[in-house]
Design a protein around this motif. Structure first.
Motif: not given
Lengths: 122, 381
Positions: B52-53, B55-64, B133-142
């Motif tokens: 969740t965090v 995805l939120l961060g990546a969406h924020l980066l994309r919007r800004t 796994s944590a790193l891959l989760t962040v990568d997948a969201a990005f």
């Protein structure tokens, strides 16, 4: 004093090695890196000296502790932040902070040794 | 006699021992079953929270910001290589190196018939897989958020990098688990010869670009991204397969010759300190103690690696090549990278030095020395 000097010598030499590599790459040696080594080692020495009940493993080595890790990283972070700064004043301040940490480490180890129960001759 | 299968009870006993060690480090007064439940719940909650965090961060980066695909791919690669690389450094250059082979609890494991493979799986493999796994989760969201910018072969190439890093870390950890305690010491003659070879290599490497200056330059056309991504994908896939094969072989070896009783490395002929200050007699004692400890090998290797790097770069500089020093714009990033890498290296080395020669490990000895030399009143009481 001997303990602080010996441990810090390792950290300073390692940091000087990294500084030499960076200096050969750049042309200018980052002189503040050995001070970062001094700061990191001194911070860990202070943290280990301040731990109320330091734990030892069966072979006599110190056990990793959350308190020691948090305090040592917390004490070393200002030195790291100052070392990454571009301003000379901040780098000098970080170097001075590391020297202060070193004197603090000597004091803390001395206090720790003096407050240990006298049962070492067992 | 080695058994071919890992029994569930062995894994469970090892996991309980790990939980007990963590409880001991935290200093909590909690029953072990409750702590086990807490750990399981924390691990289960970590993945959705992290996703969740991220995805939120990546969406924020994309919007800004409006970043081109090359910058996004470069940032993704740098973050993965930095995160995974630092984790690999920590596995190889810190106390984690001695989690299985050379562990302080080796005798305990041997006495309780706990197998090295169980210890490796519970301590090292689970830790490495959790991090990646944590790193891959962040990568997948990005990659999900930027799927229209980073499309096709680039995405495949990018996702291969963290997988390759995970496999390499597992392989390195398994290799260290097999043979961390059986280091072969190199004499000064061999070391000097190696240093000379490295220096000459640097010298030759520095002369090569000047010799080839009149040759054909490297052209970077616009259509290079596709083949480059394919090359990265193939290289990462090959590296992953090779690392996983090494990992599987070393895990099998862990079952075969685990926790073997080896001759002690301590000997009477330990090297003495060259410089002996008269006013600090404890320095020589500390040096002797540190040199005889198992962590000294690791610190010596770090010194050796740094010395070799200095000799290599000095060779390039002496050759008069224009490769080094790097152009003026690279000074700040190189210095910051050196500071960051130096900090990580120092944290690991400090941990290794203090484990055997710190105030906790040698506290009673320091006290004894202080009573004998500095404070005779205490002993006369």
């Amino acid at each position: 004093m001997s303990a602080a000097l010996y441990c810090n010598a390792h950290a300073v030499v390692l940091a000087a090695g990294v500084a030499a590599v960076a200096g050969l790459l750049n042309g200018t040696v980052p002189w503040h890196l050995p001070f970062l080594g001094l700061g990191v080692m001194s911070a860990s020495l202070i943290a280990e000296s301040l731990a109320s009940v330091p734990k030892r493993l069966v072979d006599g080595t110190s056990a990793p502790g959350v308190f020691v890790a948090c305090v040592s990283i917390g004490l070393a972070l200002p030195a790291l932040a100052g070392s990454t700064a571009h301003l000379l004043f901040l780098r000098l301040l970080a170097a001075f902070y590391s020297v202060c940490l070193f004197t603090g480490a000597i004091t803390c180890i001395g206090r720790r040794i003096r407050t240990l129960p006298s049962r070492s001759a067992r | 006699m080695p058994r071919s299968r890992t029994s569930a009870s062995g894994l469970r006993a090892t996991a309980d021992f790990l939980l007990y060690e963590r409880l001991n480090a935290l200093g909590w007064n909690v029953p072990l079953p409750v702590f086990r439940l807490l750990c399981l719940a924390g691990s289960a909650a970590m993945v959705p929270v992290l996703l969740t965090v991220a995805l939120l961060g990546a969406h924020l980066l994309r919007r800004t910001t409006e970043l081109p695909g090359a910058v996004l791919a470069g940032g993704f690669l740098v973050l993965n290589l930095y995160g995974g690389g630092v984790y690999l450094l920590r596995e190889a250059f810190s106390r984690r190196r001695h989690t299985v082979s050379g562990s302080p609890n080796e005798g305990f494991y041997r006495a309780l018939d706990i197998r090295a493979r169980d210890v490796f799986l519970v301590y090292c493999a689970a830790r490495i897989l959790s991090f990646h796994s944590a790193l891959l989760t962040v990568d997948a969201a990005f990659l999900f958020v930027f799927r229209d910018v980073l499309a096709g072969s680039v995405t495949l190439g990018l996702i291969c990098v963290p997988l390759a890093l995970c496999a390499v870390t597992l392989a390195v950890s398994a290799r260290l688990a097999v043979r961390a305690g059986t280091a072969v010491t190199v004499g000064p003659g061999v070391f000097a010869a190696l240093g000379l070879v490295v220096f000459v290599t640097g010298l030759a490497a520095g002369m090569l670009p000047d010799a080839g200056a009149s040759g054909v330059g490297v052209s970077c056309g616009t259509g290079v991204v596709g083949p480059l991504a394919l090359a990265v994908t193939v290289a990462c896939a090959g590296l992953t397969v090779a690392a996983l094969r090494c990992f599987a072989r070393d895990v099998r070896r862990l079952d075969r010759d685990a926790f073997a009783i080896r001759p002690s490395v301590r000997s009477a002929a330990l090297p003495a300190m060259v410089f002996r200050p008269g006013r600090l007699p404890l320095l020589a004692v500390l040096h002797r103690h540190f040199v005889s400890s198992r962590t000294a090998v690791m610190i010596k290797r770090t010194y050796a690696v740094l010395l070799m790097a200095v000799l290599l770069l000095a060779g390039v500089r002496v050759s008069g090549s224009e490769v080094l020093p790097l152009p003026g714009g690279a000074e700040r990033p190189v210095t910051r990278t050196a500071v960051a890498l130096g900090f990580v290296l120092l944290l690991g080395s400090v941990e290794l030095v203090l484990a055997t020669s710190g105030p906790t490990a040698l506290g009673p000895q320091f006290r004894f020395a202080w009573e004998r030399t500095c404070c005779p009143i205490v002993t006369s009481r």
